[in-house]
Design a protein around this motif. Structure first.
Motif, PDB file in Angstrom:
ATOM      1  N   GLU A   1     -11.052  51.582 -45.940  1.00  0.00           N
ATOM      2  CA  GLU A   1     -12.039  52.105 -46.706  1.00  0.00           C
ATOM      3  C   GLU A   1     -12.811  52.625 -45.115  1.00  0.00           C
ATOM      4  OE1 GLU A   1     -16.053  48.885 -48.216  1.00  0.00           O
ATOM      5  OE2 GLU A   1     -13.770  48.498 -48.119  1.00  0.00           O
ATOM      6  N   LYS A   2     -12.462  51.649 -44.119  1.00  0.00           N
ATOM      7  CA  LYS A   2     -13.716  52.122 -43.310  1.00  0.00           C
ATOM      8  C   LYS A   2     -13.571  53.119 -42.530  1.00  0.00           C
ATOM      9  CE  LYS A   2     -13.974  47.252 -40.323  1.00  0.00           C
ATOM     10  NZ  LYS A   2     -12.881  46.213 -40.147  1.00  0.00           N
ATOM     11  N   ALA A   3     -12.440  54.418 -42.432  1.00  0.00           N
ATOM     12  CA  ALA A   3     -11.278  55.608 -42.149  1.00  0.00           C
ATOM     13  C   ALA A   3     -12.528  56.426 -43.355  1.00  0.00           C
ATOM     14  CB  ALA A   3     -10.156  55.682 -42.398  1.00  0.00           C
ATOM     15  N   ALA A   4     -12.661  56.103 -44.183  1.00  0.00           N
ATOM     16  CA  ALA A   4     -13.719  56.613 -45.517  1.00  0.00           C
ATOM     17  C   ALA A   4     -14.882  56.631 -45.525  1.00  0.00           C
ATOM     18  CB  ALA A   4     -13.445  56.556 -46.745  1.00  0.00           C
ATOM     19  N   ALA A   5     -15.543  56.541 -43.758  1.00  0.00           N
ATOM     20  CA  ALA A   5     -16.695  55.607 -44.429  1.00  0.00           C
ATOM     21  C   ALA A   5     -17.487  56.928 -44.016  1.00  0.00           C
ATOM     22  CB  ALA A   5     -17.463  55.045 -42.421  1.00  0.00           C
ATOM     23  N   ASP A   6     -17.705  58.089 -44.375  1.00  0.00           N
ATOM     24  CA  ASP A   6     -18.072  59.655 -44.251  1.00  0.00           C
ATOM     25  C   ASP A   6     -18.530  59.545 -45.046  1.00  0.00           C
ATOM     26  OD1 ASP A   6     -15.409  60.083 -44.083  1.00  0.00           O
ATOM     27  OD2 ASP A   6     -15.991  61.585 -44.077  1.00  0.00           O
ATOM     28  N   ARG A   7     -17.826  58.723 -46.002  1.00  0.00           N
ATOM     29  CA  ARG A   7     -18.030  59.038 -48.243  1.00  0.00           C
ATOM     30  C   ARG A   7     -18.454  57.843 -48.382  1.00  0.00           C
ATOM     31  NH1 ARG A   7     -16.018  64.628 -50.172  1.00  0.00           N
ATOM     32  NH2 ARG A   7     -15.107  65.832 -48.335  1.00  0.00           N
ATOM     33  N   VAL A   8     -18.271  57.052 -47.973  1.00  0.00           N
ATOM     34  CA  VAL A   8     -19.254  55.545 -48.338  1.00  0.00           C
ATOM     35  C   VAL A   8     -19.995  55.085 -47.945  1.00  0.00           C
ATOM     36  CG1 VAL A   8     -18.461  53.531 -48.895  1.00  0.00           C
ATOM     37  CG2 VAL A   8     -16.776  55.100 -48.851  1.00  0.00           C
ATOM     38  N   THR A   9     -20.952  54.655 -48.884  1.00  0.00           N
ATOM     39  CA  THR A   9     -22.295  53.672 -48.322  1.00  0.00           C
ATOM     40  C   THR A   9     -22.004  52.390 -49.576  1.00  0.00           C
ATOM     41  OG1 THR A   9     -24.911  53.588 -48.815  1.00  0.00           O
ATOM     42  CG2 THR A   9     -23.831  55.102 -50.810  1.00  0.00           C
ATOM     43  N   TYR A  10     -23.198  51.922 -48.772  1.00  0.00           N
ATOM     44  CA  TYR A  10     -23.077  50.473 -49.310  1.00  0.00           C
ATOM     45  C   TYR A  10     -25.020  50.362 -50.021  1.00  0.00           C
ATOM     46  CZ  TYR A  10     -19.085  49.878 -47.543  1.00  0.00           C
ATOM     47  OH  TYR A  10     -17.084  49.737 -46.999  1.00  0.00           O
ATOM     48  N   ARG A  11     -25.289  51.115 -50.347  1.00  0.00           N
ATOM     49  CA  ARG A  11     -26.928  50.847 -51.200  1.00  0.00           C
ATOM     50  C   ARG A  11     -27.377  52.024 -51.209  1.00  0.00           C
ATOM     51  NH1 ARG A  11     -25.875  47.509 -47.290  1.00  0.00           N
ATOM     52  NH2 ARG A  11     -27.352  47.101 -45.186  1.00  0.00           N
ATOM     53  N   VAL A  12     -28.112  51.200 -52.540  1.00  0.00           N
ATOM     54  CA  VAL A  12     -28.292  52.786 -53.947  1.00  0.00           C
ATOM     55  C   VAL A  12     -29.104  53.783 -53.028  1.00  0.00           C
ATOM     56  CG1 VAL A  12     -29.782  53.255 -55.618  1.00  0.00           C
ATOM     57  CG2 VAL A  12     -28.741  50.744 -55.477  1.00  0.00           C
ATOM     58  N   PRO A  13     -28.787  54.720 -53.159  1.00  0.00           N
ATOM     59  CA  PRO A  13     -29.171  56.181 -52.558  1.00  0.00           C
ATOM     60  C   PRO A  13     -30.055  57.021 -53.062  1.00  0.00           C
ATOM     61  CG  PRO A  13     -27.234  56.857 -54.021  1.00  0.00           C
ATOM     62  CD  PRO A  13     -27.998  55.903 -53.842  1.00  0.00           C
ATOM     63  N   ASP A  14     -31.296  57.167 -52.191  1.00  0.00           N
ATOM     64  CA  ASP A  14     -32.487  57.770 -52.977  1.00  0.00           C
ATOM     65  C   ASP A  14     -32.152  58.674 -53.145  1.00  0.00           C
ATOM     66  OD1 ASP A  14     -35.457  58.189 -53.350  1.00  0.00           O
ATOM     67  OD2 ASP A  14     -36.268  58.271 -50.897  1.00  0.00           O
ATOM     68  N   LEU A  15     -32.685  59.185 -54.715  1.00  0.00           N
ATOM     69  CA  LEU A  15     -31.741  60.601 -54.640  1.00  0.00           C
ATOM     70  C   LEU A  15     -32.755  61.480 -55.473  1.00  0.00           C
ATOM     71  CD1 LEU A  15     -28.914  60.031 -57.700  1.00  0.00           C
ATOM     72  CD2 LEU A  15     -29.382  60.778 -55.506  1.00  0.00           C
ATOM     73  N   LYS A  16     -34.494  60.523 -54.792  1.00  0.00           N
ATOM     74  CA  LYS A  16     -35.646  61.793 -55.367  1.00  0.00           C
ATOM     75  C   LYS A  16     -35.638  62.983 -53.415  1.00  0.00           C
ATOM     76  CE  LYS A  16     -38.738  59.245 -58.755  1.00  0.00           C
ATOM     77  NZ  LYS A  16     -39.025  58.448 -58.612  1.00  0.00           N
ATOM     78  N   ASP A  17     -34.685  62.058 -52.492  1.00  0.00           N
ATOM     79  CA  ASP A  17     -35.197  62.618 -51.174  1.00  0.00           C
ATOM     80  C   ASP A  17     -33.849  63.884 -51.388  1.00  0.00           C
ATOM     81  OD1 ASP A  17     -34.443  63.424 -48.218  1.00  0.00           O
ATOM     82  OD2 ASP A  17     -34.198  61.555 -47.721  1.00  0.00           O
ATOM     83  N   PRO A  18     -34.807  65.031 -50.646  1.00  0.00           N
ATOM     84  CA  PRO A  18     -33.671  66.548 -51.841  1.00  0.00           C
ATOM     85  C   PRO A  18     -32.368  66.337 -50.519  1.00  0.00           C
ATOM     86  CG  PRO A  18     -35.856  66.815 -51.114  1.00  0.00           C
ATOM     87  CD  PRO A  18     -35.934  65.381 -51.126  1.00  0.00           C
ATOM     88  N   ALA A  19     -32.201  65.356 -49.006  1.00  0.00           N
ATOM     89  CA  ALA A  19     -31.184  65.400 -49.141  1.00  0.00           C
ATOM     90  C   ALA A  19     -29.678  65.056 -49.332  1.00  0.00           C
ATOM     91  CB  ALA A  19     -31.695  65.220 -46.578  1.00  0.00           C
ATOM     92  N   VAL A  20     -30.928  63.716 -49.759  1.00  0.00           N
ATOM     93  CA  VAL A  20     -29.250  63.006 -49.942  1.00  0.00           C
ATOM     94  C   VAL A  20     -28.898  63.144 -51.447  1.00  0.00           C
ATOM     95  CG1 VAL A  20     -28.999  60.633 -51.147  1.00  0.00           C
ATOM     96  CG2 VAL A  20     -30.699  61.011 -48.712  1.00  0.00           C
ATOM     97  N   ARG A  21     -30.187  64.121 -52.156  1.00  0.00           N
ATOM     98  CA  ARG A  21     -29.913  64.336 -53.975  1.00  0.00           C
ATOM     99  C   ARG A  21     -28.169  65.418 -53.180  1.00  0.00           C
ATOM    100  NH1 ARG A  21     -32.564  64.642 -58.496  1.00  0.00           N
ATOM    101  NH2 ARG A  21     -32.167  66.316 -59.914  1.00  0.00           N
ATOM    102  N   THR A  22     -28.637  66.663 -52.788  1.00  0.00           N
ATOM    103  CA  THR A  22     -27.587  66.976 -52.150  1.00  0.00           C
ATOM    104  C   THR A  22     -26.083  66.901 -52.063  1.00  0.00           C
ATOM    105  OG1 THR A  22     -29.760  69.130 -51.069  1.00  0.00           O
ATOM    106  CG2 THR A  22     -26.940  69.220 -50.945  1.00  0.00           C
ATOM    107  N   ARG A  23     -25.726  65.181 -51.308  1.00  0.00           N
ATOM    108  CA  ARG A  23     -24.841  64.829 -51.317  1.00  0.00           C
ATOM    109  C   ARG A  23     -24.239  64.338 -52.626  1.00  0.00           C
ATOM    110  NH1 ARG A  23     -24.064  59.563 -47.290  1.00  0.00           N
ATOM    111  NH2 ARG A  23     -22.229  59.112 -47.817  1.00  0.00           N
ATOM    112  N   TYR A  24     -24.525  64.277 -53.890  1.00  0.00           N
ATOM    113  CA  TYR A  24     -24.856  63.718 -55.142  1.00  0.00           C
ATOM    114  C   TYR A  24     -24.655  64.894 -56.315  1.00  0.00           C
ATOM    115  CZ  TYR A  24     -24.393  59.465 -52.298  1.00  0.00           C
ATOM    116  OH  TYR A  24     -24.193  58.136 -51.102  1.00  0.00           O
TER     117      TYR A  24
END
Length: 460
Positions: free
Chosen positions: A180-203
């Motif tokens: 889990e720690k090694a996968a930190a670049d693809r793991v988040t522990y918060r509800v993402p803000d999908l109205k933010d264009p940069a965050v939306r692109t991630r998902y």
């Protein structure tokens, strides 16, 4: 040369230290001011409600009428502050900007920002020493923004620091899953803000695993489904440790907080419309990296899920107790909540979202004068409501003011969730359809007097 005193000033001349300038900490300060007691609020962030601002894009399922405190409203009234429409729903950002920051501004110099509490103890006494302990003031060690250390003294401590900084891991055993720690670049522990264009692109256009079964997971599933309607290839995999049952999606229309019920219905719609697949009875043991960089969740039963691009872990939060290590706390062994409160909120005992109202009797500890309030008082338990925290600090501040009658007159009507699983069936997939225990039949208005549900040696 005379050695510096370790005893500090007389206790009755000291302020009440309030840790955290979030909704419950600021409400505590407002109640103290109302009773003529000086608070000192210590906030690690640069503004009031720093944690709330981090989920500012999420809309609350409580209305404005349920998330403002009466004592705080009285303090704000002379400034010309106008309460928002009580029937409308604020976002976290609205809550912070339109209510919490103005409240902190009214409190003025009583609130210190960029100040992290690193330790709490009795002046000149570690947790082992009994002699003369209760007559000693509390001492708090602080670290400021420039890295300087200092200490302050207080007659009592109200810890409203919350649990935001310690999210639960993906691992079903309470520890991070292997990898889990090694996968930190693809793991988040918060509800993402999908109205933010940069965050939306991630998902957008990606396959995302959502681990968790509460309101945060419902929110994540619903927002991912919204993206999926316009972004082909967007899909969620909802990872549940239990099975699907009538209560999986919350209380729905039976929830007395309609917006909370609607969250569960939105999550159900995401599954029903094919935007999300539910994987049940899956306890994550490891997260492995596929050859293409995507992640593979591995269960403790050997199951391996198809690769996902992202993982959103929403398995709850836990309290940070490290800086209280020299304080004698009475905490439940399961929840890390005060011993007398734990039976009211323990999902191992009942899985109803509805919680009895409670106050100072349930929140005291062997160390007299220390209180954990708000989210932190719940330890690892879910379903906390702001109005519960406001009642907690109303009761506690009354006790600190010597008004024991008001402190013990805990009377509050809390909305029912419309959810009740069976007692003792928490996290048991094979028993998900059962119900029992009758826990939701308990009244939601309770007056608690001196005969509190449990007692703690050396309590308040």
């Amino acid at each position: 040369m005379t050695a510096p005193s370790t005893e500090g000033p007389a206790t009755d001349q000291l302020p009440i230290a309030v840790i955290g300038a979030g909704p419950i900490g600021l409400a505590a300060a407002a109640h103290l001011v109302e009773r003529g007691i000086e608070p000192l609020v210590l906030e690690a962030g640069p503004t009031a409600a720093a944690a709330v601002r981090e989920w500012g894009h999420v809309r609350l399922f409580s209305t404005w009428g349920e998330v403002t405190d009466p004592a705080a409203e009285k303090l704000l009234a002379p400034t010309g502050w106008t309460k928002p429409d009580a029937a409308t729903y604020p976002s976290g950002g609205d809550w912070a900007e339109r209510y919490l920051q103005p409240l902190a501004d009214v409190l003025g110099d009583r609130v210190r920002y960029r100040t992290t509490v690193t330790g709490v103890s009795r002046t000149g006494r570690d947790r082992i020493v009994d002699a003369d302990r209760e007559s000693r003031p509390f001492v708090l060690h602080l670290t400021t923004a420039d890295g300087q250390e200092e200490r302050i003294f207080a007659r009592a401590v109200i810890d409203a620091s919350g649990t935001w900084t310690k999210p639960g891991p993906a691992g079903a055993d309470g520890l991070p899953a292997l990898g889990e720690k090694a996968a930190a670049d693809r793991v988040t522990y918060r509800v993402p803000d999908l109205k933010d264009p940069a965050v939306r692109t991630r998902y957008a256009g990606k396959r995302t695993a959502v681990i968790g079964s509460g309101a945060s997971a419902f929110t994540a599933l619903a927002t991912l489904a919204d993206v999926a309607e316009n972004e082909p290839g967007t899909h969620a995999v909802w990872v549940l440790r239990r099975g699907i049952s009538g209560s999986t999606f919350g209380g729905g229309e039976a929830d007395q907080l309609p917006a909370r019920g609607a969250l569960g219905l939105a999550a159900k719609a995401a599954v029903d419309h094919g935007y999300a697949d539910a994987v049940t009875g899956f306890r994550t043991e490891a997260i492995e990296r596929a050859d293409d960089g995507r992640l593979i969740l591995v269960g403790d039963d050997g199951r391996r899920l198809d690769p996902v691009d992202e993982v959103i872990v929403l398995t709850g939060f836990r309290p940070d107790l490290a800086f209280l290590s020299e304080i004698r706390l009475g905490l439940d062994e399961r929840l890390q909540a005060p011993i007398a409160l734990a039976p009211l909120i323990d999902p191992n005992v009942h899985s109803c979202g509805t919680v009895y109202p409670h106050g100072v009797n349930e929140l005291c500890h062997p160390e007299e004068g220390v209180y954990l309030v708000g989210m932190k008082s719940y330890g690892r338990a879910p379903t906390f409501l702001a109005m519960t925290g406001y009642e907690q600090v109303r009761s506690i501040t009354a006790a600190l003011a010597g008004d024991q009658e008001a402190a013990e007159r805990v009377e509050l009507t809390l909305p029912e969730t419309g959810v009740c699983g069976g007692a003792g069936l928490f996290d048991e997939p094979e028993n998900a359809e059962q119900s029992g225990g009758g826990c939701c039949a308990a009244p939601t208005t309770l007056q608690i007097g001196i005969g509190a549900p449990a007692t703690i040696s050396g309590g308040c």
